[in-house]
Motif scaffolding. Structure first.
Motif, mmCIF file in Angstrom:
data_model
loop_
_atom_site.group_PDB
_atom_site.id
_atom_site.type_symbol
_atom_site.label_atom_id
_atom_site.label_comp_id
_atom_site.label_asym_id
_atom_site.label_seq_id
_atom_site.Cartn_x
_atom_site.Cartn_y
_atom_site.Cartn_z
ATOM 1 N N HIS A 41 151.723 9.355 90.115
ATOM 2 C CA HIS A 41 151.412 9.216 88.690
ATOM 3 C C HIS A 41 152.448 9.899 87.801
ATOM 4 N N TYR A 42 153.432 10.560 88.391
ATOM 5 C CA TYR A 42 154.472 11.232 87.606
ATOM 6 C C TYR A 42 155.528 10.228 87.154
ATOM 7 N N ARG A 43 156.052 10.446 85.947
ATOM 8 C CA ARG A 43 157.260 9.725 85.543
ATOM 9 C C ARG A 43 158.406 10.177 86.445
ATOM 10 N N TYR A 44 159.418 9.331 86.571
ATOM 11 C CA TYR A 44 160.550 9.666 87.431
ATOM 12 C C TYR A 44 161.855 9.335 86.718
ATOM 13 N N VAL A 45 162.767 10.318 86.694
ATOM 14 C CA VAL A 45 164.093 10.120 86.110
ATOM 15 C C VAL A 45 165.123 10.716 87.068
ATOM 16 N N SER A 46 166.177 9.968 87.355
ATOM 17 C CA SER A 46 167.241 10.472 88.222
ATOM 18 C C SER A 46 168.504 10.731 87.415
ATOM 19 N N LEU A 47 168.987 11.968 87.479
ATOM 20 C CA LEU A 47 170.232 12.315 86.796
ATOM 21 C C LEU A 47 171.449 12.030 87.666
ATOM 22 N N ASP A 48 171.225 11.366 88.799
ATOM 23 C CA ASP A 48 172.343 10.842 89.581
ATOM 24 C C ASP A 48 173.105 9.794 88.774
ATOM 25 N N LEU A 49 172.403 9.177 87.823
ATOM 26 C CA LEU A 49 173.058 8.222 86.925
ATOM 27 C C LEU A 49 173.818 9.004 85.857
ATOM 28 N N PRO A 50 175.135 8.882 85.799
ATOM 29 C CA PRO A 50 175.927 9.678 84.851
ATOM 30 C C PRO A 50 175.477 9.531 83.407
ATOM 31 N N SER A 51 175.040 8.333 83.014
ATOM 32 C CA SER A 51 174.628 8.129 81.624
ATOM 33 C C SER A 51 173.393 8.953 81.288
ATOM 34 N N LEU A 52 172.433 9.019 82.220
ATOM 35 C CA LEU A 52 171.228 9.812 81.976
ATOM 36 C C LEU A 52 171.533 11.306 82.027
ATOM 37 N N ALA A 53 172.409 11.703 82.943
ATOM 38 C CA ALA A 53 172.787 13.114 83.016
ATOM 39 C C ALA A 53 173.478 13.552 81.727
ATOM 40 N N GLU A 54 174.342 12.698 81.202
ATOM 41 C CA GLU A 54 175.033 13.016 79.950
ATOM 42 C C GLU A 54 174.047 13.114 78.795
ATOM 43 N N GLN A 55 173.090 12.197 78.766
ATOM 44 C CA GLN A 55 172.078 12.222 77.707
ATOM 45 C C GLN A 55 171.238 13.493 77.781
ATOM 46 N N ALA A 56 170.817 13.857 78.996
ATOM 47 C CA ALA A 56 169.992 15.053 79.169
ATOM 48 C C ALA A 56 170.751 16.317 78.808
ATOM 49 N N GLU A 57 172.040 16.342 79.096
ATOM 50 C CA GLU A 57 172.854 17.523 78.799
ATOM 51 C C GLU A 57 173.200 17.595 77.316
ATOM 52 N N GLU A 61 166.395 17.997 74.088
ATOM 53 C CA GLU A 61 165.104 17.879 73.402
ATOM 54 C C GLU A 61 164.669 16.421 73.305
ATOM 55 N N THR A 62 165.597 15.559 72.927
ATOM 56 C CA THR A 62 165.276 14.134 72.838
ATOM 57 C C THR A 62 164.950 13.569 74.220
ATOM 58 N N PHE A 63 165.705 14.012 75.223
ATOM 59 C CA PHE A 63 165.470 13.554 76.594
ATOM 60 C C PHE A 63 164.057 13.913 77.053
ATOM 61 N N LEU A 64 163.635 15.151 76.808
ATOM 62 C CA LEU A 64 162.305 15.578 77.236
ATOM 63 C C LEU A 64 161.206 14.926 76.402
ATOM 64 N N SER A 65 161.488 14.666 75.143
ATOM 65 C CA SER A 65 160.504 13.970 74.305
ATOM 66 C C SER A 65 160.279 12.543 74.795
ATOM 67 N N ALA A 66 161.363 11.913 75.251
ATOM 68 C CA ALA A 66 161.261 10.543 75.755
ATOM 69 C C ALA A 66 160.657 10.488 77.155
ATOM 70 N N ASN A 67 160.650 11.639 77.839
ATOM 71 C CA ASN A 67 160.124 11.708 79.209
ATOM 72 C C ASN A 67 159.159 12.889 79.327
ATOM 73 N N PRO A 68 157.974 12.755 78.745
ATOM 74 C CA PRO A 68 157.029 13.875 78.757
ATOM 75 C C PRO A 68 156.447 14.110 80.151
ATOM 76 N N PRO A 69 155.915 15.298 80.373
ATOM 77 C CA PRO A 69 155.289 15.584 81.670
ATOM 78 C C PRO A 69 153.959 14.833 81.818
ATOM 79 N N PRO A 70 153.538 14.653 83.080
ATOM 80 C CA PRO A 70 154.166 15.142 84.316
ATOM 81 C C PRO A 70 155.417 14.331 84.655
ATOM 82 N N LEU A 71 156.475 15.034 85.029
ATOM 83 C CA LEU A 71 157.786 14.408 85.174
ATOM 84 C C LEU A 71 158.515 14.934 86.406
#
Length: 318
Positions: A41-57, A61-71
């Protein structure tokens, strides 16, 4: 086919008791598969994808807002700036457990960020490759004839047993290339990947032996500092483990040379160019067996509560 893992109860219990659960382990050890099966039931995000890792870094705040817990955040070490914001999110709702599950395959980098930002908020575990207990429970432990030799040379990466038709040499060739190109370049600026690959193969010939960095540096043709750095890289990415010696005097344990072990006997066999048809007459047979048995001892110890410590013992006559 999902292979049930002995670590499952520890992870489920930790998610009920801590806001954050961290699972480390080498690439392909099965971290993602385990977590997605235990926490569907958890959302799943992989930062192995460079685009997502760049966005998260860049904008955590926006990254976590778009991916709320449980994550579940996979390979979280690629966005070190995310940790402080996860801490802030956890502290806003401190009494809610199991909010975030983080994974990483670069242990030292991950643990530094955990220590800096999530101390006291995270339960940390390490996932090893499959154990003989897990293979036996799945009904695929190869006990007949030369089956155990096949296990020693094939190793215990989950993918090789989920898909038993997969050629292990193809798997390890790809694994080594991926490891060299991604993790080594990520952790350390290695000037020559060819030198580093030669270093890995020469180190494989020493698995189960007391580590002599001076001799290794001479054989590889690099400085002792390079050997120290490269060993740290292999430790950080879960490829080797250094086993400290036992002495009654604790200080001596810290200064005497450790033994070096590869974490997986299959990768070790591949690096040594050994398969099940020649293992019985190989001079490395004993070292491969010792590497395998040490790995099984570690796994048995790691997945039970109240873990012990493992050392090696050597007297003056050895």
């Amino acid at each position: 086919m999902f292979l049930d893992r002995e670590i499952r109860n520890l992870l489920l219990k930790a998610a009920d008791q801590f806001p954050v659960v961290v699972l480390t382990g080498a690439r392909q050890a099965g971290k993602t598969t385990v977590l997605q099966n235990l926490f569907p039931h958890y959302r799943y995000v992989s930062l192995d994808l460079p685009s997502l890792a760049e966005q998260a870094e860049r904008d955590p705040e926006t990254f976590l807002s778009a991916n709320p817990p449980p994550l579940i955040v996979d390979e979280v070490q690629y966005a070190p700036g995310l940790f402080r914001h996860i801490k802030a999110a956890v502290d806003r709702n401190r009494h809610s457990n199991g909010q975030y599950i983080l994974t990483g395959s670069q242990h030292f980098i991950l643990m530094k960020n955990i220590s800096d930002s999530l101390a006291g908020r995270a339960a940390v575990f390490e996932l090893e490759n499959l154990s003989i207990i897990e293979l036996d429970k799945a009904g695929i432990f190869p006990t007949k004839g030369k089956g155990l030799y096949r296990l020693l040379c094939r190793g215990e990466f989950p993918e090789l047993w989920r898909n038993q038709t997969m050629d292990s040499n193809t798997f390890y060739t790809s694994y080594l290339v991926t490891y060299l190109e991604r993790d080594v370049r990520q952790i350390l600026q290695v000037t020559s990947l060819r030198d580093f690959e030669r270093f890995i193969r020469l180190l494989a010939a020493r698995s189960g032996s007391i580590l002599n960095k001076t001799d290794l540096a001479k054989d590889v043709g690099v400085s002792s500092k390079a050997i120290n750095d490269w060993i740290s890289v292999l430790q950080a990415s879960g490829q080797i483990i250094l086993l400290e010696p036992w002495f009654a005097n604790f200080g001596k344990r810290l200064v005497r040379s450790p033994k070096i072990y590869f974490r997986d006997c299959g990768l070790l066999s591949f690096l040594l160019g050994i398969d099940e048809t020649i293992l019985d007459r190989s001079p490395f047979k004993g070292a491969i067996w010792e590497t395998f048995l040490f790995a099984e001892l570690r796994k048995t110890d790691a997945y039970r509560e109240g873990q012990g410590r493992i050392w090696y013992y050597r007297d003056q006559n050895a």
